[in-house]
Design a protein around this motif. Sequence first.
Motif, PDB file in Angstrom:
ATOM      1  N   ALA A 184       0.870  -1.188   0.000  1.00  0.00           N
ATOM      2  CA  ALA A 184       0.000   0.000   0.000  1.00  0.00           C
ATOM      3  C   ALA A 184       0.907   1.240   0.000  1.00  0.00           C
ATOM      4  CB  ALA A 184      -0.917  -0.045   1.213  1.00  0.00           C
ATOM      5  N   ILE A 189      -5.805  -0.807   1.584  1.00  0.00           N
ATOM      6  CA  ILE A 189      -5.701  -1.038   3.042  1.00  0.00           C
ATOM      7  C   ILE A 189      -7.022  -1.610   3.567  1.00  0.00           C
ATOM      8  CG2 ILE A 189      -5.495   0.180   5.266  1.00  0.00           C
ATOM      9  CD1 ILE A 189      -3.379   2.007   3.760  1.00  0.00           C
ATOM     10  N   THR A 199      -7.280  -5.204   2.408  1.00  0.00           N
ATOM     11  CA  THR A 199      -6.402  -6.061   3.224  1.00  0.00           C
ATOM     12  C   THR A 199      -7.159  -6.569   4.453  1.00  0.00           C
ATOM     13  OG1 THR A 199      -4.441  -4.858   2.476  1.00  0.00           O
ATOM     14  CG2 THR A 199      -4.247  -6.053   4.567  1.00  0.00           C
ATOM     15  N   LYS A 200      -7.879  -5.661   5.106  1.00  0.00           N
ATOM     16  CA  LYS A 200      -8.611  -6.033   6.335  1.00  0.00           C
ATOM     17  C   LYS A 200      -9.786  -6.956   5.992  1.00  0.00           C
ATOM     18  CE  LYS A 200      -7.584  -1.503   8.315  1.00  0.00           C
ATOM     19  NZ  LYS A 200      -6.562  -1.766   9.303  1.00  0.00           N
ATOM     20  N   ASN A 207      -1.829  -9.000   5.081  1.00  0.00           N
ATOM     21  CA  ASN A 207      -1.338  -7.754   5.673  1.00  0.00           C
ATOM     22  C   ASN A 207      -0.873  -6.825   4.563  1.00  0.00           C
ATOM     23  OD1 ASN A 207      -1.260  -8.240   8.714  1.00  0.00           O
ATOM     24  ND2 ASN A 207      -0.263 -10.093   7.937  1.00  0.00           N
ATOM     25  N   SER A 208      -0.593  -5.583   4.935  1.00  0.00           N
ATOM     26  CA  SER A 208       0.006  -4.692   3.940  1.00  0.00           C
ATOM     27  C   SER A 208       1.140  -3.907   4.563  1.00  0.00           C
ATOM     28  CB  SER A 208      -1.036  -3.754   3.327  1.00  0.00           C
ATOM     29  OG  SER A 208      -1.630  -2.960   4.302  1.00  0.00           O
ATOM     30  N   THR A 255      -1.576  -3.056   8.759  1.00  0.00           N
ATOM     31  CA  THR A 255      -0.819  -2.253   7.787  1.00  0.00           C
ATOM     32  C   THR A 255       0.403  -1.704   8.495  1.00  0.00           C
ATOM     33  OG1 THR A 255      -2.784  -1.691   6.521  1.00  0.00           O
ATOM     34  CG2 THR A 255      -0.913  -0.200   6.311  1.00  0.00           C
ATOM     35  N   LYS A 258      -4.789   3.328  -2.782  1.00  0.00           N
ATOM     36  CA  LYS A 258      -4.028   2.697  -1.689  1.00  0.00           C
ATOM     37  C   LYS A 258      -4.873   2.646  -0.397  1.00  0.00           C
ATOM     38  CE  LYS A 258      -0.192   1.896  -3.998  1.00  0.00           C
ATOM     39  NZ  LYS A 258       0.302   0.533  -4.253  1.00  0.00           N
ATOM     40  N   ALA A 299       2.948  -0.053   4.267  1.00  0.00           N
ATOM     41  CA  ALA A 299       2.657   1.299   3.794  1.00  0.00           C
ATOM     42  C   ALA A 299       3.960   2.093   3.822  1.00  0.00           C
ATOM     43  CB  ALA A 299       1.592   1.956   4.673  1.00  0.00           C
ATOM     44  N   LEU A 339      -3.150   6.507   3.979  1.00  0.00           N
ATOM     45  CA  LEU A 339      -3.522   6.796   5.375  1.00  0.00           C
ATOM     46  C   LEU A 339      -3.675   8.291   5.624  1.00  0.00           C
ATOM     47  CD1 LEU A 339      -0.939   4.324   6.990  1.00  0.00           C
ATOM     48  CD2 LEU A 339      -3.426   4.040   7.030  1.00  0.00           C
TER      49      LEU A 339
END
Length: 262
Positions: A143, A165, A168-169, A182-183, A239, A161, A185, A148
Motif C-alpha cells: 500500500a 488497506i 487487506t482487512k 497484511n500490507s 498495515t 491505496k 505502507a 492513510l
Amino acid sequence: MTNHDINLHGKTAIVTGASRGIGLAAAQALATAGANVVLTSRKQEAADAAAAQINGSAIGVGAHAVAGDQARRCIELTIEKFGGVDILVNNAGTNPAFGPMIAQDHDRFAKTMDVNLWAPLLWTGLATEAWMGEHGGSVINTASIGGLGHEAGIGLYNVSKAALIYLTKQLALELSPKIRVNSVAPGVVRTKLAEALWKDHEEPIAAATALARIGEPEDVAAAIAFLASDAASWVTGETMVIDGGQRLGDARSYQNGALVDG
Ligand SMILES: NC(=O)c1ccc[n+]([C@@H]2O[C@H](COP(=O)([O-])OP(=O)(O)OC[C@H]3O[C@@H](n4cnc5c(N)ncnc54)[C@H](OP(=O)(O)O)[C@@H]3O)[C@@H](O)[C@H]2O)c1
C-alpha cells in the motif's frame, strides 16, 4: 512463548512487479530467508533479468498484473515448478494520474484502480483457489502512507491505496484462519515510480524526516519478509508503516534541542 525466526526454507513466494524497486528487493529478502521466488514483470525479459540478479532460488515470469489468464498461468507455473505458493506479495503498482480529483478522466481512474486494487484481489483469489485455501499462506499488499493521509496532486493514487488497506482487512477476515493478509505502507522510497517525489527534493525530505533519510527498497523488503514469515504468525489485517517517521510530521523542530532556550 514461541521464538520464530524469519526462516522461509521450503516456502515459495510470488512477487508481482519485481523487475526493480521494492518488488526486486522483496524478492531478494524472501530468497535470502530461504524461499523459492517467482518474480513478475509485464515483460518476460525484464522478469528473467530480475530473477538472474537474485542470490537464491528464483525464476521470472512475464505477467501483466491485471490480466487474469496471465496471472492464472503464473500461479500454475509456480506450483508446477516449486510445488506450491505459500507467499504472495501484491506489489505491482502504478501512478499515471496527477492533479486534482475532479480533473481525472475515466481511463486514468480505471488504470490506477485496476493495477493497484483489482490486481491484488485477482491474484489473491487465484492463489487461494489454487493453493492457499487448502494449505494456508501469507499475502502482503504494497500500500502506501498516502492511503492513510492526504496529499496534494496524488489523490487518485492515494484513494487506490486507501482502498487497498481496506481490502487487506476485509480479506484478512474472509480468508481467516488459514491465510494471513497484511500490507506495508511505505513513505517516500528511492524507486523509479516515486522519482517525481524525491529526485529534486531528497535533501529537504530527509531533513524533515525523523530518521533523516528517504527510504531504500530494502527497508520495505525487510518488513515484507517479516510479514511473510512465521515470526508474524499472529499478525493479520495489519498495515505496517515503513517511513522513517515521515507520518509523524516535520522532525526538525524536535531535534538537537531545538526547543531548549539559549
Ligand atoms: N517508491 C515509493 O516511494 C513508494 C511508496 C509507497 C508505495 N509504493 C508502492 O510500491 C510498489 C512498488 O513500486 P516501486 O516504488 O518499487 O516502483 P518501481 O521501481 O517503478 O517498480 C514498479 C514495479 O511494478 C511493475 N508494474 C507496474 N505495472 C505493472 C503491471 N500492470 N503488471 C505487472 N507489473 C507492473 C513494474 O514492472 P515492469 O515495468 O517491468 O512491468 C515494476 O517492477 C507499488 O505498489 C507502489 O505503489 C512505492
